[in-house]
Motif scaffolding. Structure first.
Motif, PDB file in Angstrom:
ATOM      1  N   PHE A 112       0.697  -1.140  -0.095  1.00  0.00           N
ATOM      2  CA  PHE A 112       0.006  -0.143  -0.172  1.00  0.00           C
ATOM      3  C   PHE A 112       1.058   1.287  -0.005  1.00  0.00           C
ATOM      4  N   ILE A 113       0.743   2.007  -1.164  1.00  0.00           N
ATOM      5  CA  ILE A 113       1.904   2.830  -1.332  1.00  0.00           C
ATOM      6  C   ILE A 113       1.140   4.437  -1.213  1.00  0.00           C
ATOM      7  N   GLY A 114       1.577   5.299  -0.444  1.00  0.00           N
ATOM      8  CA  GLY A 114       1.141   6.672  -0.197  1.00  0.00           C
ATOM      9  C   GLY A 114       1.299   7.651  -1.780  1.00  0.00           C
ATOM     10  N   SER A 115       0.899   8.575  -1.588  1.00  0.00           N
ATOM     11  CA  SER A 115       0.932   9.763  -2.590  1.00  0.00           C
ATOM     12  C   SER A 115       2.419  10.105  -2.604  1.00  0.00           C
ATOM     13  N   ASP A 116       2.999   9.927  -1.523  1.00  0.00           N
ATOM     14  CA  ASP A 116       4.456  10.274  -1.209  1.00  0.00           C
ATOM     15  C   ASP A 116       5.486   9.155  -1.943  1.00  0.00           C
ATOM     16  N   GLY A 117       4.770   8.264  -2.458  1.00  0.00           N
ATOM     17  CA  GLY A 117       5.619   7.121  -3.326  1.00  0.00           C
ATOM     18  C   GLY A 117       6.318   6.177  -2.056  1.00  0.00           C
ATOM     19  N   LYS A 118       5.651   6.045  -0.807  1.00  0.00           N
ATOM     20  CA  LYS A 118       6.349   5.275   0.150  1.00  0.00           C
ATOM     21  C   LYS A 118       5.313   4.400   0.790  1.00  0.00           C
ATOM     22  N   ILE A 119       5.749   3.131   0.929  1.00  0.00           N
ATOM     23  CA  ILE A 119       4.827   2.336   1.695  1.00  0.00           C
ATOM     24  C   ILE A 119       4.476   2.790   3.029  1.00  0.00           C
ATOM     25  N   GLN A 120       2.855   2.872   2.867  1.00  0.00           N
ATOM     26  CA  GLN A 120       2.557   3.739   4.453  1.00  0.00           C
ATOM     27  C   GLN A 120       1.584   2.699   5.203  1.00  0.00           C
ATOM     28  N   GLU A 121       1.383   1.677   4.718  1.00  0.00           N
ATOM     29  CA  GLU A 121       0.641   0.521   5.693  1.00  0.00           C
ATOM     30  C   GLU A 121       1.568  -1.218   5.557  1.00  0.00           C
ATOM     31  N   PRO A 122       1.233  -1.765   6.654  1.00  0.00           N
ATOM     32  CA  PRO A 122       1.783  -3.037   6.263  1.00  0.00           C
ATOM     33  C   PRO A 122       1.447  -3.821   5.258  1.00  0.00           C
ATOM     34  N   ARG A 123       2.104  -4.504   4.662  1.00  0.00           N
ATOM     35  CA  ARG A 123       1.967  -5.579   3.288  1.00  0.00           C
ATOM     36  C   ARG A 123       0.927  -6.272   3.733  1.00  0.00           C
ATOM     37  N   LYS A 124       0.191  -6.741   2.963  1.00  0.00           N
ATOM     38  CA  LYS A 124      -0.889  -7.844   3.293  1.00  0.00           C
ATOM     39  C   LYS A 124      -0.513  -9.182   2.474  1.00  0.00           C
ATOM     40  N   VAL A 125      -0.438 -10.244   3.407  1.00  0.00           N
ATOM     41  CA  VAL A 125       0.016 -11.566   2.644  1.00  0.00           C
ATOM     42  C   VAL A 125      -1.169 -12.445   2.812  1.00  0.00           C
ATOM     43  N   GLY A 126      -1.860 -12.710   1.693  1.00  0.00           N
ATOM     44  CA  GLY A 126      -3.314 -13.563   1.697  1.00  0.00           C
ATOM     45  C   GLY A 126      -4.276 -12.623   0.891  1.00  0.00           C
TER      46      GLY A 126
END
Length: 201
Positions: free
Chosen positions: A172-186
């Motif tokens: 989940f990538i924010g408008s700043d180009g950085k990952i903003q939420e923990p990845r989801k596996v599944g």
């Protein structure tokens, strides 16, 4: 007296040997259960599951990391470059046609895309290097009538850059180009994507 000492020593060594063997067996059992079980589902896409590995599997990029840039071709022959989407929220999903849990979440992704596609870019990165045939991807998408962008990772470079060790995995990538939420596996649900949408900036 010497015989008693020898017998006691022998008994002590024997007990130690038995204890050592039991501990060793337990270690082997725990190691075997901690290893990932791999399933060949290339011939049967009807198998059920939640993810190809456990959701708590270590690895992957972390919140705050810059999302690695990439440029991949879509099924329509166009290209998508992630850095050109800076300023937009992005849900970046990794999947394959042979992955049953991926198929579970894709209708949810389509529903979300139809309703919030103007707020959040949904991009599905197909692990094309694992597919038996590239045409399988096009056939599947056409048959299911999914409209969110599908990009083809022929050499699995993007999968490697994002340290994807099981699918589906979503970043989940924010408008700043950085990952903003923990990845989801599944597989994701529609409601889960709504929550993430509201959390992203």
């Amino acid at each position: 007296m010497v015989k008693q000492i020898s017998a006691a020593l022998f008994l002590l060594i024997l007990v130690g040997f038995i204890v050592y063997n039991e501990i060793d067996k337990e270690n082997e059992a725990s190691e075997s259960t901690s290893e990932l079980t791999e399933y060949d589902v290339s011939g049967n896409t009807e198998q059920e599951g939640t993810a190809m590995t456990a959701p708590n599997t270590p690895g992957g990029l972390e919140v705050g990391d810059q999302a690695p840039d990439f440029e991949l071709e879509t099924l329509d022959g166009e290209t998508i470059k992630l850095s050109e989407l800076t300023g937009k929220k992005v849900i970046l999903n990794f999947w394959a046609t042979w992955c049953p849990p991926c198929k579970v979440e894709m209708p949810e992704m389509e529903k979300f895309h139809q309703e919030y596609g103007d707020e959040v870019e949904v991009i599905a990165v197909n692990a094309t290097g694992t597919e038996s045939n590239r045409s399988d991807v096009a056939s599947f998408i056409e048959e299911e009538k999914y409209t969110f962008p599908i990009v083809l990772d022929e050499e699995l470079k993007v999968n490697n850059d994002y340290q994807v060790i099981s699918i589906p995995t979503t970043y989940f990538i924010g408008s700043d180009g950085k990952i903003q939420e923990p990845r989801k596996v599944g597989p994701m649900t529609y409601d889960y994507m709504l929550e993430v949408k509201d959390a992203l900036e």
